[in-house]
Enzyme design. Structure first.
Site, mmCIF file in Angstrom:
data_model
loop_
_atom_site.group_PDB
_atom_site.id
_atom_site.type_symbol
_atom_site.label_atom_id
_atom_site.label_comp_id
_atom_site.label_asym_id
_atom_site.label_seq_id
_atom_site.Cartn_x
_atom_site.Cartn_y
_atom_site.Cartn_z
ATOM 1 N N LYS A 174 34.169 30.602 51.950
ATOM 2 C CA LYS A 174 35.577 29.717 51.745
ATOM 3 C C LYS A 174 36.142 29.081 52.769
ATOM 4 C CE LYS A 174 37.989 34.254 52.149
ATOM 5 N NZ LYS A 174 36.835 34.906 51.947
ATOM 6 N N LYS B 159 41.259 29.173 49.725
ATOM 7 C CA LYS B 159 40.951 29.366 48.157
ATOM 8 C C LYS B 159 41.835 28.092 47.328
ATOM 9 C CE LYS B 159 39.757 34.115 48.995
ATOM 10 N NZ LYS B 159 40.567 35.521 48.852
ATOM 11 N N GLY C 293 40.402 50.271 54.039
ATOM 12 C CA GLY C 293 39.416 49.048 54.282
ATOM 13 C C GLY C 293 39.947 47.854 53.356
ATOM 14 N N GLY D 229 35.373 42.700 47.938
ATOM 15 C CA GLY D 229 34.539 43.742 47.957
ATOM 16 C C GLY D 229 33.139 43.293 47.662
#
Lengths: 426, 426
Positions: A105, A205, A187, A302
């Site tokens: 991105k 984005k 995380g 993820g």
């Protein structure tokens, strides 16, 4: 059976590892899914000698020339992230007539136009579904399914880290620092969380989506960004009292005066579909003239969710290769619309002030707002400790520059101890 | 500039009129959106002499041969609905090498496999995004964006009429008949609402989605359907007390024993994303092994939302024509999985009984359930008038046939006056 399509992965971090795993899981069915087997022939890594359990060591290389000069490689899958060397590698791959799939991105939000032009020159695919909102199909829906619409608005929760933090602040009453620490531990936040918490990641984005939705190139520098570091649990509590949630929203509108594109925290009604999107989930809300309202929700980041989007692009490119139609859908920016400055944008505002606890304060504050053309739609005043009150105001719609003028005067008044928060309201 | 792509519309009802309008609205930009102008050259109607304001009368014809024998027509857009003559026209169009876009769920849910095979033989596109969930992009996302996933579950609110009726029953406490009357008055329900309220319409959409998601042909006859005519405002009130909403859900699961595919009312937790999808909105929830959870929401019907999906397909087909790659994505059913019988499916159940208001009744009812292997997870008992009580039970997961056996015994017991409702629970 068609002969295998050979692809090279650049990068074997979280996303690269996920794509490697997913392609292995689907290898047997790939001839039926994509029309041909898809074989990874190279994986570019910084250190080709490092042991990587589960990965065929023969595929590893630290030499980009091995890949770009191999005529057998027809798709380059860039999963390194960042500007360089990704920018150079993608440009060289396209110039060599190779198709490119990327999840980058940062790069697409700045150099998307130039790279798409290069892809078009060489009749190559440049696909980037994973660059926005992870697993959620949004680039392809905007470019294809919704192509008949004039899209007027896109609103999105497009950063999972900040949505997780705001969810903890909302549901557990945590303060920002504690919620960030928790996100880091789990995380969800990186060691340096700046790009997430300052809204830069969401801004990238939004630049990409606004370009596609409005058929006009918007780059990251044109996106106004404001992060969530100034949001307090108190703000969220007052918002809740008013039937609203606070979310970090990306907003892109196509107005007759130009494109508005910005990322900032915002109060939205509890009944808005985006208000129920919690934890690390992302969602994109789209309004089009034929479509009306639609929303797409899912995992925005993820290993495997991102691999889902990348693999979808690889399969689509494979189909285009087999049909001889790569470059089928290139850049869709055929307009050149201006992007509005943030000062010209109108919003409603939530303003939380700490004021002296004495009569006449509300009249004083509302007088200053009124003199600057800001009218008030909702007020909460609550005594707190130390002789001061919380005064929370939601304004009617007002131009950004007017609210700034009013705040400057309020700040100078002795009855106003502090302007604790200023947050936009949908 | 590329020469115009000529298309024929079959049908000029609500959807046909919407597509005509949307193509007119976008006509000027179409060369940039699709790569070429898109021109309607024929509109097939029953009565070509009827006056139709705003429509170019020269385009109207009542003769299908005019269209199928015209070599200039490259896309046939079927918007008549129903089985015949749509089935014949689409077959003949494909056999003549014409690409087809259709919104016809009745046809695709029964003859989809055969028509997709025919399209493949003739290297034609057969696109049907509008056949499922109106404006919501779901066919293309499933076939392309999510192609790397093994999809295990699809759940959807895919009928706007019934969702509107259930929303009125939930929010305003209306009974079914009154809510249906209101839906009819507002144009959300057709004069004959059978296909909607009995779940047939939703069943057709689930057959289409299950076929694509699981790569195995599922036809409408294989979908178990149950409508909402037996849902009472009382059921919805008890569900609410238990933190749940009642929705008409389509459920399709890919299990090791085969495909489950069914449409019936269901209690879902208020926290489930589908629980917040109200009024005439549709939504489709998808679970894939890489994707995790995703949801797509939007308008499932109506003139312009359906036109949005049809026009997206026309544009996509136009691009394929220009690149010489029609037939790029055909039938994706490369497996032959069995479809499970409803008797073999496991669910939790909400059972509302009217029982005698005396001690020992709960023991009696729970004894019968227990003897049939049905354990209870939640109970509400409330005295009502005339010496009878409402007894509401939510069971643990149990096989469909066991619950039927238990209900047969309960029905024969004197302490049980009536089994008012049996509804599945997510």
């Amino acid at each position: 059976m068609n002969k295998p399509i050979r692809i090279a992965l650049l990068g074997l971090g979280t996303v690269g590892g996920g794509v490697y795993k997913l392609l292995s899981m689907r290898a047997q069915e790939m001839p039926q899914i994509a029309g041909a087997p898809i074989e990874i022939s190279h994986i570019l890594v910084r250190n080709a000698n490092k042991e990587r359990p589960g990965v065929d060591a023969a595929l590893l290389t630290d030499n980009w020339q091995d890949i770009v000069s191999d005529p057998e490689v027809s798709i380059v899958v860039e999963l390194m992230g960042g500007m360089e060397p990704a920018h150079t590698y993608i440009s060289e791959a396209l110039a060599a007539g190779k198709n490119v799939v990327t999840a980058n991105k940062d790069l697409m939000a700045v150099h998307g136009g130039e790279l798409l032009d290069l892809a078009e020159q060489h009749h190559c695919d440049l696909q980037f579904e994973a660059a926005v909102a992870g697993a959620i199909p949004i680039i392809r829906p905007l470019k294809q399914c919704l192509a008949g619409n004039e899209i007027s608005e896109i609103m999105g929760i497009v950063n999972g880290t900040t949505n997780y933090i705001l969810t903890r602040m909302t549901q557990d009453g945590m303060e920002f620092d504690d919620a960030l620490a928790m996100a880091t531990e789990l995380g969800y936040a990186e060691a340096d969380p700046t790009a997430d918490i300052e809204g830069y990641d969401a801004g990238r984005k939004m630049a990409i989506m606004a370009s596609i939705a409005f058929h006009s190139r918007v780059t990251f520098e044109q996106v106004y960004t404001e992060g969530i570091t100034n949001i307090h649990a108190t703000d969220i509590r007052y918002a809740k009292e008013m039937g609203k949630a606070i979310k970090l929203l990306g907003v892109a509108c196509n107005t007759p005066e130009g494109i508005e594109v910005r990322v900032h925290p915002m109060l939205i009604p509890d009944s808005h579909p985006l208000a129920t999107v919690n934890d690390a989930f992302n969602a994109v809300f789209v309004h089009g003239d034929a479509l009306d309202d639609a929303m797409f929700m899912g995992r925005g980041a993820g290993e495997m969710p991102t691999a889902s989007a990348v693999t979808g692009d690889i399969i689509d490119t494979a189909r285009n290769l087999l049909m001889g139609c790569t470059g089928r859908i290139g850049c869709t920016c055929y307009k050149e619309l201006p992007v509005k400055a943030i000062d010209d944008i109108k919003s409603k505002y939530f303003i939380r002030l700490r004021v002296e606890d004495r009569p006449g304060v509300l009249a004083g504050v509302s007088g200053v707002l009124g003199n600057n053309g800001v009218s008030i739609s909702q007020v909460i005043q609550k005594a707190s400790k130390g002789g001061s009150s919380d005064l929370v105001v939601i304004t009617d719609t007002v131009r950004e520059r007017h609210i700034r003028d009013a705040l400057t005067i309020l700040r100078s008044m002795s009855m106003v101890r502090d302007i604790a928060s200023v947050i936009r309201v949908y």
